[in-house]
Motif scaffolding. Structure first.
Motif, PDB file in Angstrom:
ATOM      1  N   GLU A  82     -14.968 -13.864  -5.391  1.00 19.65           N
ATOM      2  CA  GLU A  82     -13.690 -13.172  -5.484  1.00 19.65           C
ATOM      3  C   GLU A  82     -13.751 -11.705  -5.060  1.00 19.65           C
ATOM      4  O   GLU A  82     -12.852 -11.201  -4.392  1.00 19.65           O
ATOM      5  N   VAL A  85     -13.479 -11.291  -1.347  1.00 20.44           N
ATOM      6  CA  VAL A  85     -12.126 -11.586  -0.853  1.00 20.44           C
ATOM      7  C   VAL A  85     -11.201 -10.406  -1.132  1.00 20.44           C
ATOM      8  O   VAL A  85     -10.440  -9.963  -0.262  1.00 20.44           O
ATOM      9  N   GLU A  86     -11.313  -9.873  -2.341  1.00 21.23           N
ATOM     10  CA  GLU A  86     -10.452  -8.757  -2.726  1.00 21.23           C
ATOM     11  C   GLU A  86     -10.741  -7.525  -1.870  1.00 21.23           C
ATOM     12  O   GLU A  86      -9.826  -6.823  -1.418  1.00 21.23           O
ATOM     13  N   VAL A  98      -6.515 -11.451  -5.149  1.00 25.70           N
ATOM     14  CA  VAL A  98      -7.007 -12.549  -4.331  1.00 25.70           C
ATOM     15  C   VAL A  98      -5.866 -13.524  -4.070  1.00 25.70           C
ATOM     16  O   VAL A  98      -5.192 -13.951  -5.012  1.00 25.70           O
ATOM     17  N   TRP A 102      -6.796 -19.090  -1.747  1.00 25.33           N
ATOM     18  CA  TRP A 102      -8.265 -19.079  -1.726  1.00 25.33           C
ATOM     19  C   TRP A 102      -8.837 -19.985  -2.803  1.00 25.33           C
ATOM     20  O   TRP A 102      -9.882 -20.622  -2.619  1.00 25.33           O
TER      21      TRP A 102
END
Length: 270
Positions: A82, A85-86, A98, A102
């Motif tokens: 995560e 992604v963030e 996020v 995803w």
């Protein structure tokens, strides 16, 4: 079992790597990808490797130039935790959080299979880039074809793992991703694989109760450690084998990012 592809006296060969670094070449084999295609799966690959341990030894790994352990026809690079992604989302559009999509299917991009380098090769800097970055990742090598697999089924298609360095031109990547298509030149210059392909059976003893691989990863630059973490923290697609939604060609490579050496080792449970 460990497999290496190397160059020695102007010859390209594939070999089993013993614990002391001695190489046992497979006669007539110059491509691990081709060997995987002919073997048909992990048991056959292990049989082929075991047969070589009874033949005369070749050079030591210290005497050869290590090449990428294999040259895959396709490479998918997943984003599997995560925080990454963030961070990527914030760097592109300034938004936090996020995306919900995803969690349903962690995303990936196809990287360049024609720009794969060995573990000690020099890497070209993309023209115009001033911010060349590295990322320590672990690649799952798919050895048998499959389609529409569950995570449990997909694991059986993994023949082994190798270290994956995803070289990234961050300045180029940041600019081109604003088009919402890509990445393009920011990611296609180089991918480093190796030093070895380690067969999947070697890793089973390191699985934690949730099925993740408890392996310590360390990234260092000029012998200075710059990051370390556990592979098991990288997310569900790292070690449980990502679900396959489309046909997967033999010897594909899937990768999963870890937040920060060149080789995983068993982590202490202390």
């Amino acid at each position: 079992m460990r497999f290496a592809t190397y160059e020695y006296r102007s010859r390209r060969q594939v070999a089993v790597v013993d614990t002391d670094g001695t190489l046992y070449p497979l006669p007539g084999v110059s491509s691990l990808a081709a060997l995987l295609g002919a073997c048909g799966g992990l048991p056959e690959l292990l049989d082929a490797g075991a047969a070589m341990l009874d033949v005369p030894a070749g050079p030591n790994v210290s005497e050869v130039r290590l090449l990428p352990p294999l040259e895959p026809p396709t490479v998918r690079d997943f984003v599997t935790f995560e925080e990454h992604v963030e961070g990527v989302r914030r760097s592109i559009d300034g938004n936090a959080g996020v995306p919900e999509q995803w969690y349903a299917a962690p995303t990936f991009y196809f990287t360049n299979p024609y720009a794969v380098y060995g573990p000690h090769d020099d890497i070209p800097v993309p023209p115009g880039s001033q911010v060349l970055d590295f990322e320590l990742e672990v690649a799952a090598v798919i050895g048998t074809e499959g389609r529409d697999l569950t995570p449990e089924q997909a694991r059986e298609h993994i023949v082994g793992y190798t270290v994956f360095n995803d070289w990234s031109a961050r300045d180029l990547q940041s600019a081109e991703m604003k088009v919402n298509l890509g990445p393009c030149k920011g990611k296609d210059t180089a991918t480093t694989l190796g030093p070895y392909l380690v067969t999947a059976d070697e890793f089973e003893k390191y699985r934690d109760p949730d099925g993740f691989l408890r392996l310590a990863l360390t990234a260092s630059v000029n012998s200075v450690v710059v990051g370390e973490d556990l592979l098991s923290k990288s997310g569900p697609c790292t070690t449980r084998a990502p679900p396959v939604s489309k046909s997967s060609r033999t010897t594909a490579v899937w990768t999963a990012r870890a937040s920060a050496s060149c080789w995983p080792r068993a982590a202490s449970r202390g």
